[in-house]
Every structure is written in C-alpha cells, then in structure tokens.
Design a protein around this motif. Sequence first.
Motif, PDB file in Angstrom:
ATOM      1  N   LYS A  13       0.807  -1.228   0.000  1.00 44.85           N
ATOM      2  CA  LYS A  13       0.000   0.000   0.000  1.00 44.85           C
ATOM      3  C   LYS A  13       0.839   1.277   0.000  1.00 44.85           C
ATOM      4  O   LYS A  13       0.437   2.262  -0.594  1.00 44.85           O
ATOM      5  CB  LYS A  13      -1.039   0.001   1.125  1.00 44.85           C
ATOM      6  CG  LYS A  13      -0.456   0.077   2.507  1.00 44.85           C
ATOM      7  CD  LYS A  13      -1.546   0.014   3.548  1.00 44.85           C
ATOM      8  CE  LYS A  13      -0.957   0.157   4.942  1.00 44.85           C
ATOM      9  NZ  LYS A  13       0.169  -0.750   5.261  1.00 44.85           N
ATOM     10  N   SER A  33       4.350   6.005   9.449  1.00 42.06           N
ATOM     11  CA  SER A  33       5.608   6.723   9.702  1.00 42.06           C
ATOM     12  C   SER A  33       5.488   7.624  10.923  1.00 42.06           C
ATOM     13  O   SER A  33       6.465   7.831  11.640  1.00 42.06           O
ATOM     14  CB  SER A  33       5.984   7.594   8.498  1.00 42.06           C
ATOM     15  OG  SER A  33       6.321   6.786   7.415  1.00 42.06           O
ATOM     16  N   TYR A  35       3.497   6.998  13.569  1.00 36.92           N
ATOM     17  CA  TYR A  35       3.612   6.093  14.735  1.00 36.92           C
ATOM     18  C   TYR A  35       5.080   5.731  14.966  1.00 36.92           C
ATOM     19  O   TYR A  35       5.542   5.634  16.103  1.00 36.92           O
ATOM     20  CB  TYR A  35       2.774   4.824  14.534  1.00 36.92           C
ATOM     21  CG  TYR A  35       1.300   5.091  14.721  1.00 36.92           C
ATOM     22  CD1 TYR A  35       0.774   5.270  16.002  1.00 36.92           C
ATOM     23  CD2 TYR A  35       0.447   5.221  13.626  1.00 36.92           C
ATOM     24  CE1 TYR A  35      -0.569   5.554  16.186  1.00 36.92           C
ATOM     25  CE2 TYR A  35      -0.895   5.507  13.800  1.00 36.92           C
ATOM     26  CZ  TYR A  35      -1.399   5.674  15.073  1.00 36.92           C
ATOM     27  OH  TYR A  35      -2.717   5.976  15.265  1.00 36.92           O
ATOM     28  N   ARG A  36       5.808   5.545  13.880  1.00 36.47           N
ATOM     29  CA  ARG A  36       7.238   5.210  14.008  1.00 36.47           C
ATOM     30  C   ARG A  36       8.023   6.388  14.598  1.00 36.47           C
ATOM     31  O   ARG A  36       8.922   6.199  15.412  1.00 36.47           O
ATOM     32  CB  ARG A  36       7.802   4.810  12.642  1.00 36.47           C
ATOM     33  CG  ARG A  36       7.301   3.451  12.175  1.00 36.47           C
ATOM     34  CD  ARG A  36       7.719   3.133  10.741  1.00 36.47           C
ATOM     35  NE  ARG A  36       7.232   1.816  10.357  1.00 36.47           N
ATOM     36  CZ  ARG A  36       7.877   0.678  10.621  1.00 36.47           C
ATOM     37  NH1 ARG A  36       9.054   0.693  11.221  1.00 36.47           N
ATOM     38  NH2 ARG A  36       7.351  -0.472  10.264  1.00 36.47           N
ATOM     39  N   ARG A  83      12.686   3.138  10.040  1.00 37.05           N
ATOM     40  CA  ARG A  83      12.568   1.715   9.710  1.00 37.05           C
ATOM     41  C   ARG A  83      13.648   0.852  10.386  1.00 37.05           C
ATOM     42  O   ARG A  83      13.896  -0.262   9.983  1.00 37.05           O
ATOM     43  CB  ARG A  83      12.598   1.519   8.190  1.00 37.05           C
ATOM     44  CG  ARG A  83      11.195   1.405   7.643  1.00 37.05           C
ATOM     45  CD  ARG A  83      10.807   2.429   6.582  1.00 37.05           C
ATOM     46  NE  ARG A  83       9.398   2.740   6.653  1.00 37.05           N
ATOM     47  CZ  ARG A  83       8.917   3.974   6.849  1.00 37.05           C
ATOM     48  NH1 ARG A  83       9.715   4.993   6.987  1.00 37.05           N
ATOM     49  NH2 ARG A  83       7.631   4.164   6.917  1.00 37.05           N
ATOM     50  N   ALA A  92       4.421  -1.463  17.285  1.00 41.50           N
ATOM     51  CA  ALA A  92       3.084  -2.070  17.393  1.00 41.50           C
ATOM     52  C   ALA A  92       2.525  -1.855  18.796  1.00 41.50           C
ATOM     53  O   ALA A  92       1.358  -1.494  18.969  1.00 41.50           O
ATOM     54  CB  ALA A  92       3.151  -3.558  17.056  1.00 41.50           C
ATOM     55  N   SER A  95       1.583   1.851  19.304  1.00 37.10           N
ATOM     56  CA  SER A  95       0.453   2.295  18.482  1.00 37.10           C
ATOM     57  C   SER A  95      -0.873   1.759  19.011  1.00 37.10           C
ATOM     58  O   SER A  95      -1.933   2.150  18.545  1.00 37.10           O
ATOM     59  CB  SER A  95       0.650   1.891  17.011  1.00 37.10           C
ATOM     60  OG  SER A  95       0.495   0.496  16.869  1.00 37.10           O
ATOM     61  N   ARG A 101      -2.986   7.423  19.767  1.00 37.74           N
ATOM     62  CA  ARG A 101      -3.650   7.398  18.464  1.00 37.74           C
ATOM     63  C   ARG A 101      -4.366   8.730  18.195  1.00 37.74           C
ATOM     64  O   ARG A 101      -4.348   9.225  17.078  1.00 37.74           O
ATOM     65  CB  ARG A 101      -4.636   6.216  18.352  1.00 37.74           C
ATOM     66  CG  ARG A 101      -3.972   4.852  18.560  1.00 37.74           C
ATOM     67  CD  ARG A 101      -4.874   3.709  18.091  1.00 37.74           C
ATOM     68  NE  ARG A 101      -5.043   3.744  16.649  1.00 37.74           N
ATOM     69  CZ  ARG A 101      -4.190   3.217  15.774  1.00 37.74           C
ATOM     70  NH1 ARG A 101      -3.115   2.591  16.194  1.00 37.74           N
ATOM     71  NH2 ARG A 101      -4.421   3.308  14.485  1.00 37.74           N
ATOM     72  N   GLY A 121      -2.619   3.752   5.885  1.00 41.43           N
ATOM     73  CA  GLY A 121      -2.321   3.193   7.199  1.00 41.43           C
ATOM     74  C   GLY A 121      -3.176   1.981   7.487  1.00 41.43           C
ATOM     75  O   GLY A 121      -3.288   1.066   6.659  1.00 41.43           O
ATOM     76  N   MET A 124      -7.326   4.562   8.272  1.00 40.41           N
ATOM     77  CA  MET A 124      -7.623   5.809   7.546  1.00 40.41           C
ATOM     78  C   MET A 124      -9.049   5.779   6.992  1.00 40.41           C
ATOM     79  O   MET A 124      -9.765   6.777   7.039  1.00 40.41           O
ATOM     80  CB  MET A 124      -6.618   6.017   6.394  1.00 40.41           C
ATOM     81  CG  MET A 124      -5.175   6.157   6.830  1.00 40.41           C
ATOM     82  SD  MET A 124      -4.879   7.608   7.863  1.00 40.41           S
ATOM     83  CE  MET A 124      -4.684   6.865   9.469  1.00 40.41           C
ATOM     84  N   ARG A 169       2.244  -9.908  13.224  1.00 38.18           N
ATOM     85  CA  ARG A 169       1.924  -8.485  13.076  1.00 38.18           C
ATOM     86  C   ARG A 169       0.456  -8.289  12.693  1.00 38.18           C
ATOM     87  O   ARG A 169      -0.201  -7.381  13.179  1.00 38.18           O
ATOM     88  CB  ARG A 169       2.836  -7.841  12.028  1.00 38.18           C
ATOM     89  CG  ARG A 169       4.284  -7.803  12.468  1.00 38.18           C
ATOM     90  CD  ARG A 169       4.870  -6.451  12.155  1.00 38.18           C
ATOM     91  NE  ARG A 169       5.276  -6.354  10.764  1.00 38.18           N
ATOM     92  CZ  ARG A 169       5.639  -5.219  10.195  1.00 38.18           C
ATOM     93  NH1 ARG A 169       5.647  -4.096  10.855  1.00 38.18           N
ATOM     94  NH2 ARG A 169       6.008  -5.197   8.941  1.00 38.18           N
ATOM     95  N   LYS A 176      -6.357  -4.661  17.939  1.00 33.04           N
ATOM     96  CA  LYS A 176      -6.261  -3.435  18.756  1.00 33.04           C
ATOM     97  C   LYS A 176      -7.646  -3.031  19.230  1.00 33.04           C
ATOM     98  O   LYS A 176      -8.620  -3.165  18.490  1.00 33.04           O
ATOM     99  CB  LYS A 176      -5.744  -2.282  17.875  1.00 33.04           C
ATOM    100  CG  LYS A 176      -4.267  -2.281  17.686  1.00 33.04           C
ATOM    101  CD  LYS A 176      -3.845  -0.907  17.163  1.00 33.04           C
ATOM    102  CE  LYS A 176      -2.449  -0.976  16.641  1.00 33.04           C
ATOM    103  NZ  LYS A 176      -2.407  -1.316  15.216  1.00 33.04           N
TER     104      LYS A 176
HETATM  105  O1   DC Z   1       2.711   0.651   8.105  1.00 30.04           O
HETATM  106  P1   DC Z   1       3.855   0.545   9.107  1.00 30.04           P
HETATM  107  O2   DC Z   1       4.439  -0.843   9.215  1.00 30.04           O
HETATM  108  O3   DC Z   1       4.909   1.577   8.917  1.00 30.04           O
HETATM  109  O4   DC Z   1       3.171   0.843  10.511  1.00 30.04           O
HETATM  110  C1   DC Z   1       3.913   0.880  11.699  1.00 30.04           C
HETATM  111  C2   DC Z   1       3.072   0.460  12.883  1.00 30.04           C
HETATM  112  O5   DC Z   1       2.048   1.406  13.157  1.00 30.04           O
HETATM  113  C3   DC Z   1       2.388  -0.895  12.746  1.00 30.04           C
HETATM  114  O6   DC Z   1       2.604  -1.621  13.962  1.00 30.04           O
HETATM  115  C4   DC Z   1       0.928  -0.587  12.594  1.00 30.04           C
HETATM  116  C5   DC Z   1       0.779   0.772  13.224  1.00 30.04           C
HETATM  117  N1   DC Z   1      -0.189   1.628  12.529  1.00 30.04           N
HETATM  118  C6   DC Z   1      -1.404   1.832  13.122  1.00 30.04           C
HETATM  119  O7   DC Z   1      -1.665   1.275  14.199  1.00 30.04           O
HETATM  120  N2   DC Z   1      -2.321   2.640  12.529  1.00 30.04           N
HETATM  121  C7   DC Z   1      -2.037   3.250  11.364  1.00 30.04           C
HETATM  122  N3   DC Z   1      -2.950   4.047  10.804  1.00 30.04           N
HETATM  123  C8   DC Z   1      -0.795   3.035  10.732  1.00 30.04           C
HETATM  124  C9   DC Z   1       0.117   2.207  11.347  1.00 30.04           C
END
Ligand code: DC
Length: 217
Positions: A13, A33, A35-36, A83, A92, A95, A101, A121, A124, A169, A176
């Motif tokens: 995606k 990104s 959340y990272r 990354r 994870a 988040s 959030r 994400g 979204m 994952r 969640k």
């Molecule tokens: O897409 P990604 O792997 O970069 O996402 C990183 C982490 O953030 C993954 O554990 C899922 C979480 N995430 C989320 O909970 N909600 C989102 N809208 C996007 C990512």
Amino acid sequence: MIIAIDGPAGSGKSTIARMVAKGLGFTYVNSGSIYRAMTLRAIRLGVDPRDEAAVISCSRSAAIDYRDGRLCLDGDDVEEELRSAPVDALVAQLSAIPPLRDIVNGIVRRAAGATDAVVEGRDMTTVVFPEADAKFYLDASAGARASRRFEQGASESSLEAITRNIEMRDSIDKSKSVGALKIAPDAVYLDSSHLTIQQVYDKVYGKILHLREHHGH
Ligand code: DC
C-alpha cells in the motif's frame, strides 16, 4: 479530495499510495511513519515503553513536520531511522495506546490539510477519514507478502520465519481495541497476491478517475 488506503503490513500500500499521490499531484501522508516517529522519540528520550502516561506526554511534545516530503522529528530528518530494528520492535505496542492514536490522528489530519491528499495506514478509511472520497483496502495473503519480502533479500530470516512474523503483526493489527485494521464496508477491496504493482496501480488509478468524473472533483 481525500483518498484513503488501508491494509496489512507488506501489502504494497505504501508503494501504491506514493505512486497515486505523485500521479495526481496530491499530498502523501503515511500514518505508519508518524507512529514510528513517536516510537523513535520515546527511544531517544529513554522513556519506559510500559509507562503509558510518559509515552503519551512524550508524543504530545513531539514536533513533526515535513521537508521535501521527508518526515522530520524535532527538526531532524529521520526517514531512515524510522525503519530501524529498535523502532520495528516497539511500534506495534505503542500504536495500541488510544490517547497516542488521538495525537497521531490530529497530525495526519493536519498534514492532509484542507486540500487533496492520499492517506494510508490501518484506520484511515474507518476512523480518521470515514468521509474520504475514495477508499481502498489493499490485501495480500501472508504467504505472498512473505515471499515479496524474502525476494527483496533485505532480511536474513528464512521464508518460514518471515511468514510467522507477518502473521504475528497481522494479529496485533487486527486485535487493537481502537484503530484495528478492518475493511470499511464502502472500501474497494483489492487482493494483490497475484498482481504486479503496475496492475494494482492501474486498478486503483482507474477507480479514482471514475469517481472523479462522477463526483465532479
Ligand atoms: O505501516 P507501518 O508498518 O509503517 O506501521 C507501523 C506500525 O504502526 C504498525 O505496527 C501498525 C501501526 N499503525 C497503526 O496502528 N495505525 C495506522 N494508521 C498506521 C500504522
């Protein structure tokens, strides 16, 4: 116009969202990104990840902005670090904290702005932009996603280990309490297991052009 794309890790995606944003000249926002970046900030400041109040206040005081489309945290370009393995291992868990959030959702909405954006994400299409003009859920089997990652050759793990990691994952993403990965009832569902990136792009782009014609965007 807001185009929202959700799907599991490794479904392609991000690649598709970036291509679509470029093709249309729209702003591109990758919520994962952000959340990272929050996770990286907690690591940098030595915050105990089990101390939710500390993690939340650390996120609240983060300065996130974009320079040439690259994410900057507290003024530093951190795109590469987002990354890294320590961030991967913790993101994870962090988040899954609901107030964190809320903070990220506010940043995503501001980054998308009042104009045209592609946002991607896990939530979204369901939570952050339920009113999006176009919604996509990009899927692929765990086996297909693991093979793609394995063939990229970036990981030293076996195909079996990569598959197990992806399944783990997925189960965290889908369970969640808030912001779980779900298929919005009005999303276009695309399974890319047997498609090339170009084929997926053509389908997504075609659908958006069709919607634009019919909604006058
Ligand atoms: O897409 P990604 O792997 O970069 O996402 C990183 C982490 O953030 C993954 O554990 C899922 C979480 N995430 C989320 O909970 N909600 C989102 N809208 C996007 C990512």
